[in-house]
Design a protein around this motif. Structure first.
Motif, PDB file in Angstrom:
ATOM      1  N   GLN A 177      53.888   8.364 120.316  1.00  0.00           N
ATOM      2  CA  GLN A 177      54.191   8.301 118.887  1.00  0.00           C
ATOM      3  C   GLN A 177      55.405   9.130 118.515  1.00  0.00           C
ATOM      4  N   ASP A 178      55.610  10.253 119.179  1.00  0.00           N
ATOM      5  CA  ASP A 178      56.715  11.129 118.789  1.00  0.00           C
ATOM      6  C   ASP A 178      56.981  12.129 119.910  1.00  0.00           C
ATOM      7  N   THR A 198      58.102  15.889 119.032  1.00  0.00           N
ATOM      8  CA  THR A 198      57.036  16.690 118.451  1.00  0.00           C
ATOM      9  C   THR A 198      55.940  16.957 119.481  1.00  0.00           C
ATOM     10  N   ARG A 236      65.614  24.016 116.322  1.00  0.00           N
ATOM     11  CA  ARG A 236      65.350  23.140 117.472  1.00  0.00           C
ATOM     12  C   ARG A 236      65.820  23.777 118.776  1.00  0.00           C
ATOM     13  N   SER A 287      63.169  26.404 119.802  1.00  0.00           N
ATOM     14  CA  SER A 287      61.966  25.867 120.441  1.00  0.00           C
ATOM     15  C   SER A 287      62.298  25.055 121.681  1.00  0.00           C
ATOM     16  N   LEU A 313      64.177  22.314 122.199  1.00  0.00           N
ATOM     17  CA  LEU A 313      64.492  20.881 122.161  1.00  0.00           C
ATOM     18  C   LEU A 313      65.985  20.640 122.365  1.00  0.00           C
ATOM     19  N   PRO A 346      60.686  23.229 126.457  1.00  0.00           N
ATOM     20  CA  PRO A 346      59.981  23.392 125.187  1.00  0.00           C
ATOM     21  C   PRO A 346      58.475  23.600 125.327  1.00  0.00           C
ATOM     22  N   HIS A 397      56.508  25.560 116.009  1.00  0.00           N
ATOM     23  CA  HIS A 397      57.599  24.985 115.226  1.00  0.00           C
ATOM     24  C   HIS A 397      57.052  23.800 114.442  1.00  0.00           C
ATOM     25  N   PRO A 442      58.300  20.922 112.473  1.00  0.00           N
ATOM     26  CA  PRO A 442      59.658  20.379 112.367  1.00  0.00           C
ATOM     27  C   PRO A 442      59.993  19.837 110.991  1.00  0.00           C
ATOM     28  N   HIS A 473      56.787  15.162 110.826  1.00  0.00           N
ATOM     29  CA  HIS A 473      56.489  14.619 112.153  1.00  0.00           C
ATOM     30  C   HIS A 473      55.050  14.800 112.585  1.00  0.00           C
ATOM     31  N   ILE A 474      54.123  14.402 111.731  1.00  0.00           N
ATOM     32  CA  ILE A 474      52.734  14.346 112.183  1.00  0.00           C
ATOM     33  C   ILE A 474      52.586  13.091 113.048  1.00  0.00           C
ATOM     34  N   PHE A 475      51.516  12.989 113.807  1.00  0.00           N
ATOM     35  CA  PHE A 475      51.312  11.790 114.627  1.00  0.00           C
ATOM     36  C   PHE A 475      50.583  10.764 113.773  1.00  0.00           C
ATOM     37  N   ARG A 497      49.377   7.717 113.873  1.00  0.00           N
ATOM     38  CA  ARG A 497      48.262   6.845 114.241  1.00  0.00           C
ATOM     39  C   ARG A 497      47.073   7.622 114.808  1.00  0.00           C
ATOM     40  N   LEU A 498      47.161   8.945 114.795  1.00  0.00           N
ATOM     41  CA  LEU A 498      46.010   9.750 115.194  1.00  0.00           C
ATOM     42  C   LEU A 498      45.334  10.289 113.929  1.00  0.00           C
ATOM     43  N   LEU A 514      45.740  18.558 118.744  1.00  0.00           N
ATOM     44  CA  LEU A 514      46.963  18.561 119.556  1.00  0.00           C
ATOM     45  C   LEU A 514      47.739  19.854 119.358  1.00  0.00           C
ATOM     46  N   ARG A 537      48.640  22.297 111.871  1.00  0.00           N
ATOM     47  CA  ARG A 537      48.764  21.967 113.287  1.00  0.00           C
ATOM     48  C   ARG A 537      49.559  23.052 114.014  1.00  0.00           C
TER      49      ARG A 537
END
Ligand SMILES: Nc1ncnc2c1ncn2[C@@H]1O[C@H](COP(=O)(O)OP(=O)(O)O)[C@@H](O)[C@H]1O
Ligand SMILES: [Mg+2]
Lengths: 309, 630, 238
Positions: free
Chosen positions: A180-181, A184, C48, C51, C53, C73, C83, C85, C89-91, C93-94, C102, C150
């Motif tokens: 999904q990402d 992240t 970024r 962390s 990235l 990272p 971090h 972001p 940027h949450i997931f 579909r979860l 997570l 999160r």
């Protein structure tokens, strides 16, 4: 023999195999947005790996006893090749223009095919694969071959196992997150490189199972069998909605059944009597793909995603 | 003897980007500078002398290398290599009158030429020893050649080299830092970093300052040299000579790139594009006259057909960034369409015989229709879907023409037997099947078709360049670079992509119509995804990728290589496709822009830097180009 | 005592364009430090890079006594740097709960994780009510809460928040800011990037103003809040 239930059963068997291969396309695509064109060849090398194990076993060994060893042998070969391809061919190209990994995949596909053709003893002709026995079982009017039982059982075990793995395990959750990402996901502490390797490995594993099933079903394997099977399986993955593992299986089944029915029944349609039969099966599968892309581009179970180059 | 110390930074007038951190770094082998230069020159001299000696006792090795005082066969290649190395070395050392050979003064060119000479020589010596069974078959001349070329190579390895600057994004610094933490890897990495030579990115004097006649003459000389080198390669009578030739040509071209010569030359051709194009055409027309032999003419036609199709594919892949994996099917559609209306008795319309122009239009139209049929549903989706749908289409086309035989399906194409006995074309009352007399030279059937195909190629090249320089071409490139941004700028992505796809398809169809007549018959077999011989979709893609995406000359060069190399290296047959797959992987990894990179993208992004006017008189460069012409 | 996070002369580039041109600052344990600046100043790039990235082309980042520049990272997270972001940027579909879990991906203490999930629900009751709902269905402000919750799930030593108030209604913004105040009072160390300078400066111990890749001005939150130039440029006063 050519009753509708029989055709549906035939389609189901064929579709199980497409579905098993399609999982590899769909998982890799879901996570790195790459069409691993070489996946058909990973399927093919799995079959050759299993055949090698069979040839190393003592003559006259019971095929049922040998089968687990063959599966393991095929799986080792396929998984190693899939993971090696990721590590040495695809990973260095992450972030490169989209065309680059696709062309690499085509190169890899050719190289693997030709490596077997050139160096596997006798592989310039079709190689015989051991058989499970030719007497079919009967379920009502439907005749079921032993190899088809193996195929369906293997597909069910693989699918249920994969679904459980993705749904419940820590790695499975990490996989979903990465799909999904990916950036992240790294911020959550997920080693996305490892997840990508695992996706390739699972694809390789399932492809090897499908390769063995193919050998058992058709009795022969060839160095170029991955091309058509891979094309069909990719079609199945797109049909079901690429990126979705359930979609891959569903797409495989739909494609298999459509193909079986088209082969049997298209010729009965007035004006199309010459367009039925095995020779046209691939054409109808392809027409189905085009139709699905037209009416439901995201596939049967896919989610609507922004069109992307 | 030297007036420019090699270790100092360069100060010529810039043409192109300069890299502030492009640095001349340590040599591969540590030698005092004087020793390295002397070793280089001694090596050159020794190698030249050795080619006049006898390398082996017997004439069993092809090319007769037994004669003293007269080089033959592979010795000629070694001689040419050594002379070139010597001249370029003197140029790089700053000898007046020769510096034009190395416009950017980079010693990299010397190293590359020395490596080419060394590789050719050692290949010859090893081939002698191996084919005749042992070192005993070598005469002193062979040993002298081996030792002298080794001295040459070591000498040039002792010269400082220009390396590619680090990737300015952080990735490479990161990598370098990470590796420096574990000891042994560091040395290897340092070595590899050094091995990344600077491929002609260094500034060179702007050749536009040279007198116009010098520039024109340069184009003429290069065109003539190109034909000469090509025909020499085709005429090589035995495999060993061709391999030696190939090694030397590759290294020499590479050295010219490293020296900045190709860069100056492409500037000249860009400034005088019509003249350069004319010379290219003149050279191509001269080919069947110079190489007057039906076999080579046949090869020439095939290369042109294949190259034209590759150019069409280049619109789709190179300019627009769409991956088409079934492109050969459009060639097939054109070929079958032309065959059906050719008047062949095996066509279902055997009474119908279209004149060539009508047949060509039919072939193009048929391909166009299929292109739109395939493109319309898929081009709205992500590019990846297009790849798979075209792959499927290519496969379906082959299956369908196989089945349309009246037994497995309707009778249209005669299935595997195909449509044969296609009559020869007749253009303006000329029957291309008959030989024609031009003065003392007779042009046979294939030479006729070669010339026809050349006309078509010129048309296709014009279409390609016109299209790519136009509004639509800029839209294609915008789509390729960033579809989202392009759409935001108001480009109708779908329409633009469909035009590219349809145009590409119809160009392939046009080539197909000629190919049907050249080969007398059309059968399903060649139109597959991959196979041992061109054309097939994988080879077409490879011609584009190998040659250079988005360029005109790239795919044509790629097409030529893909025909000539297998033709000359017959023993590779079994391994050819394997080698080919591996090459694709390696190219994508190490030189994704192909042999001829597309400079356009650079120009678009660095317009200000790229064409800085020359600030300083050319000095050496002008004299140099004068010499080139003389 | 050395600071928890020490950034010295950090330089980051995208291709040939240098987006961060040698910045230095530090964050002491227990502090709230904020980076403010206009769009494109390089704040997100800085976070970024911290962390992992992005890879820096120069400079040095020390976190909790370790040099970060060569750590990938996912390992940086395990050192205690979380971090949240920009853009949340949450997931999508979860479920909310899966998103929170997570955040605790690297932790193995299931009892502690369960407890912390409950604590996140206490901090943001709306999340608790919808724990089995797909995160993509939440509103922007709720997604921001989820992203913060999160990030907290990894029990970070330093929490980096990138524009938590971006695109939120004033009420939601108020809610997020008061959560940050609450976290501060619990002793959480925070590096806050904000465009809403007023809110950020009023709760920060230390603040830095970024402009085209460099730090223009530094001081305590209160100092900058009353600085003439800052008021003009960032607080929209004339
Ligand atoms: N992925 C990227 N590629 C190229 N340039 C980028 C990228 N991301 C940001 N930039 C550039 O880097 C600069 C700093 O951006 P950013 O760190 O996002 O600023 P801020 O978060 O302060 O608004 C801007 O000029 C922006 O255009
Ligand atoms: Mg930002």
């Amino acid at each position: 023999m050519h009753t509708l239930p029989q055709q549906l059963a035939n389609g189901l068997f064929l579709g199980s195999m497409y579905g098993l291969i399609a999982i590899g396309y769909t998982m890799v695509y879901g996570i790195v947005q790459l069409i691993n064109f070489a996946h058909g060849e990973i399927f093919m090398t799995g079959a050759f790996g299993a055949l090698t194990v069979w040839n190393c076993l003592p003559d006259g060994m019971n095929i049922w006893a040998a089968l687990p060893l063959m599966l393991i042998g095929g799986a080792i070969v396929s998984v190693l090749i899939a993971v090696g391809a990721e590590r040495f061919a695809y990973r260095p190209l992450r972030g490169a223009p989209r065309l680059a990994p696709l062309i690499t995949a085509i190169g890899l596909s050719l190289a693997l095919q030709q490596a077997i053709f050139v160096w596997y003893p006798g592989a310039d002709n079709a190689k015989d694969f051991p058989q499970l026995g030719t007497h079919p079982y009967h379920l009502g009017s439907i005749a079921i071959q032993r190899n088809d039982i193996f195929l369906v059982a293997a597909a069910v075990v693989c699918m249920v196992g994969l679904a459980a793995f993705v749904r419940t395990s820590r790695t499975g959750r990490a996989m979903q997150a990465t799909a999904q990402d990916p950036d992240t996901a790294q911020l959550m502490g997920i080693d996305t490189n490892r997840i990508i390797v695992i996706a390739f490995a699972i694809g390789g594993l399932f492809a090897a199972v499908a390769g063995v099933a193919f050998g058992l079903k058709y009795g022969q394997i060839t160095y170029n069998m991955g091309f058509q099977a891979g094309l069909k399986a990719f079609t199945a993955a797109v049909l079901g909605g690429i990126g979705n593992i359930y979609g891959a299986m569903l797409g495989g089944l739909v494609l298999g059944i459509a193909e079986a029915c088209a082969t049997a029944y298209i010729a009965n349609i007035p004006g199309m009597h010459q367009l039925g039969g095995q020779g046209w099966a691939n054409v109808w599968a392809f027409v189905l793909l085009i139709v699905v892309l037209l009416v439901r581009p995201q596939g049967l179970l896919g989610e609507r995603v922004a069109d992307r180059a | 003897m030297t007036d420019i110390p090699l270790t100092e930074p360069l100060q010529p007038t810039p043409l192109g980007t300069t890299h502030p951190d492009a640095a001349r770094s340590d040599s591969f082998v540590t030698l005092p500078p004087g020793v390295a230069r002397i070793a280089t020159l001694v090596g050159v001299a020794g190698t030249i002398v050795s080619t006049f000696m006898s390398w082996t006792y017997t004439s069993a090795f092809p090319g007769d290398l037994t004669v003293n005082g007269y080089p033959g066969g592979l010795q000629v290649l070694t001689l040419i290599g050594a002379i070139l190395t010597g001249l370029v070395a003197l140029g790089a050392f700053g000898v007046k009158g020769l510096t034009w050979l190395v416009p950017n003064r980079s010693p990299n060119a010397v190293l590359l030429l020395a490596a080419g000479t060394f590789a050719t020589t050692w290949y010859a010596v090893i081939a002698i020893a191996q084919e005749l069974g042992g070192l005993a078959n070598l005469n002193p001349g062979g040993f002298v050649a081996a030792v002298a070329s080794l001295v040459l190579l070591v000498g040039t390895l002792g010269l400082p080299i220009d390396r590619q600057p680090l990737d300015p994004s952080g990735a490479e610094y990161y990598e370098l830092g990470r590796l420096s933490e574990n000891g042994p890897a560091r040395g290897t990495y340092r070595w590899l970093r050094q091995a990344r030579l600077n491929h002609g990115e260094l500034p060179v004097p702007d050749p536009a300052r040279a007198p116009a006649w010098v520039q024109y003459l340069t184009i003429v000389v290069v065109a003539a040299a190109g034909v000469k080198v090509l025909t020499y390669g085709l005429a090589t009578g035995y495999t060993e000579l061709f391999i030696g030739y190939l090694i030397l040509v590759v290294f020499t071209l590479w050295a010219f790139i490293a020296a900045g010569l190709t860069r100056q030359f492409s500037k000249i051709t860009a400034d005088h594009r019509p003249f350069a194009a004319l010379m290219g055409v003149v050279a191509a027309v001269a080919y069947p006259f110079v190489q007057n032999n039906e076999h080579w003419a046949n090869l020439g036609v095939n290369i042109l057909i294949f190259g034209t199709v590759a150019l069409g594919l280049n619109i789709v892949v190179g300019l627009t960034g769409l991956l088409d994996l079934g492109y050969v099917a459009f060639l097939g559609v054109g070929a079958y369409a032309a065959a059906l209306v050719s008047g062949s008795q095996y066509s279902i319309w055997s009474g119908v015989e279209f004149p060539f122009w009508a047949a060509a239009l039919t072939g193009m139209a048929a391909s166009l229709v299929f292109g739109v049929l395939i493109g319309a549903p898929t081009l709205r989706l992500r590019g990846d879907y297009l790849a798979i749908v075209t792959l499927g289409f290519g496969e379906i086309f082959r299956i369908a023409v196989n089945n349309l035989d009246g037994v497995s399906g309707p009778k249209v194409t005669n299935g595997p037997n195909g449509i044969s006995q296609i009559p020869d074309l007749s253009v303006f009352g000329y029957n291309l099947g008959d030989p024609h007399q031009f003065g003392s030279i007779t042009l046979g059937r294939f030479a006729n078709y070669y010339l026809l195909m050349l006309v078509i190629t010129v048309i296709v090249v014009l279409v390609f360049t016109r299209a790519s320089d136009s509004r639509i071409g800029r839209s294609w490139i915008a789509i390729r670079e960033d579809e989202t941004a392009a759409t935001a700028m108001g480009i109708n992505g779908f329409r633009v992509k469909l035009i590219a796809f349809a145009l590409g398809a119809s160009l392939a169809g046009l080539a197909g119509t000629v190919s049907a007549h050249v080969t007398y018959s059309v059968v399903p077999n060649p139109y597959q995804f991959s196979g041992a011989a061109p054309p097939n979709s994988a080879f077409l893609l490879a011609a584009v990728v190998l040659g250079g995406m988005g360029t005109v000359s790239g795919p044509v060069l790629g097409a030529a290589l893909l025909y000539i190399v297998p033709e000359k290296l017959g023993f590779l047959q079994r391994y050819e496709l394997f080698a080919f797959g591996v090459t694709l992987i390696l190219i994508m990894r190490f030189r994704p822009e192909g042999i001829i990179p597309n400079r356009r993208r650079k120009l678009e992004f660095h317009q200000d830097e790229a064409l800085l006017p020359a600030q300083q008189a050319l000095g050496d460069g002008t004299a140099a180009l004068g010499k080139a012409g003389a | 005592m050395t600071a928890l996070l020490e950034v010295e002369d950090l330089r980051v580039a995208y291709g040939k364009i240098e987006a961060v041109k040698g910045i230095s600052f530090s964050v002491e344990a227990g502090q709230v430090v904020t980076l403010i600046g206009t769009n494109g100043a390089g704040k997100t790039t800085t976070l970024r890079t911290l962390s992992g990235l992005l890879k820096p082309i120069g400079g040095r980042v020390t976190f909790d006594g370790k040099v970060l520049s060569r750590i990938p990272p996912h390992k940086i997270v395990s050192l205690g740097l979380a971090h949240s972001p920009e853009g949340r940027h949450i997931f999508p579909r979860l479920t909310i709960e899966q998103n929170l879990l997570l955040g605790a991906f690297l932790r193995r203490d299931s009892a502690g994780i369960t407890r912390d999930v409950e604590r996140a629900y206490e901090l943001f009751p709306i999340l608790g009510e919808r724990r089995k709902q797909a995160a993509g269905t939440l509103s922007g402000g709720e997604q921001q809460m989820l992203a913060m919750g999160r990030a907290l799930m990894s029990q970070p030593k330093l929490l980096m928040l990138d524009e938590p108030s971006m695109g939120l209604s004033p009420i939601m913004m108020q809610k997020i800011m008061s959560t940050i105040v609450e976290l501060r009072s619990q002793g959480t160390t925070i590096l806050l990037v904000e465009q809403n300078a007023q809110a950020a400066l009023s709760l920060a111990d230390h603040a830095h103003v970024m402009e085209i890749g460099t730090i223009k001005l530094s001081g305590t939150g209160q100092d900058l809040l009353h600085d003439e130039g800052v008021r003009k440029t960032y607080l929209g006063e004339d």
